[in-house]
Design an enzyme around this catalytic site. Structure first.
Site, mmCIF file in Angstrom:
data_model
loop_
_atom_site.group_PDB
_atom_site.id
_atom_site.type_symbol
_atom_site.label_atom_id
_atom_site.label_comp_id
_atom_site.label_asym_id
_atom_site.label_seq_id
_atom_site.Cartn_x
_atom_site.Cartn_y
_atom_site.Cartn_z
ATOM 1 N N HIS A 17 18.830 19.227 -23.514
ATOM 2 C CA HIS A 17 17.320 18.117 -23.655
ATOM 3 C C HIS A 17 17.479 18.859 -24.975
ATOM 4 O O HIS A 17 16.387 19.804 -25.226
ATOM 5 C CB HIS A 17 17.069 17.968 -22.312
ATOM 6 C CG HIS A 17 16.594 19.276 -21.999
ATOM 7 N ND1 HIS A 17 15.230 18.466 -21.887
ATOM 8 C CD2 HIS A 17 16.996 19.579 -20.992
ATOM 9 C CE1 HIS A 17 15.104 20.318 -21.461
ATOM 10 N NE2 HIS A 17 15.759 20.893 -20.507
ATOM 11 N N GLU A 87 20.285 21.122 -14.470
ATOM 12 C CA GLU A 87 19.839 22.413 -14.343
ATOM 13 C C GLU A 87 20.093 23.423 -13.052
ATOM 14 O O GLU A 87 19.986 22.449 -11.996
ATOM 15 C CB GLU A 87 18.713 22.244 -14.641
ATOM 16 C CG GLU A 87 17.729 23.585 -15.334
ATOM 17 C CD GLU A 87 18.135 24.479 -15.980
ATOM 18 O OE1 GLU A 87 19.730 25.400 -15.940
ATOM 19 O OE2 GLU A 87 18.099 24.989 -17.375
#
Length: 194
Positions: A17, A87
């Site tokens: 990202h 994550e």
């Protein structure tokens, strides 16, 4: 992990990202759902230039908005959300930088010391292994996953059939593109950090 003998050898593309305020400052950003910065949005748009020439059979994204927005700006607004691609859950270290942790513990390294009240490295690796198995069993040529820094590094180590701790060797900047593939029959890194 063994690739089925009859299937093609897929390539797994990774897009980290774009920048967030915490990735910019070096704070651990696990499950906190931060937006991209203006720079992070531009990084995602720029990543599209690398990915535009590839015909993806499947595009997956972490459900966290920084990854979803990166996928959208990179040209994949219909990417499938993949909950396993979130994550690392940093537990008590969420929002704290490793530099700050090292003030109290100069030898601290997340790869060997982990995080209190969060996920273990092996738990993150188990999630990565499930995604790899899905890709290997898919029969697809190109799969893209939009995910996060530590998770992508662990995913890479596991693709290469290495211990998850070896992810420490694969530094990955925001909105960078990588390709995991093959050197004949051996899992390999084809491109890193475009």
């Amino acid at each position: 992990m063994t690739v089925p003998a009859v299937s093609p050898r897929p390539q797994l593309w990774i897009l980290r990202h774009g920048e967030t305020e915490w990735s910019k400052s070096g704070q651990y950003t696990g499950l906190t759902d931060l937006p991209l910065t203006v720079e992070g949005e531009q990084q995602a748009v720029d990543a599209r230039k690398v990915l535009d020439t590839v015909d993806f059979d499947l595009v997956l994204t972490s459900p966290l908005r920084r990854a979803r927005r990166t996928a959208e700006l990179a040209g994949f607004p219909a990417a499938q959300q993949e909950p396993l691609a979130v994550e690392w859950n940093y537990g008590d270290y969420e929002g704290i930088s490793s530099d700050l942790i090292r003030k109290d513990n100069p030898e601290y390294l997340i790869w060997k010391d982990g995080v209190p009240n969060g996920e273990s490295l092996d738990q993150v690796a188990a999630r990565a292994d499930k995604i790899i198995a899905r890709v290997l069993e898919s029969g697809m040529d190109n799969v893209l996953i939009v995910a996060h820094g530590h998770f992508s590094r662990i995913l890479t180590a596991r693709w290469l059939e290495l211990s998850p701790v070896e992810g420490r060797h694969f530094v990955l900047g925001t909105a960078k593109v990588c390709t995991l593939g093959w050197d004949k029959k051996t899992p390999a890194i084809v491109r890193w950090g475009l």
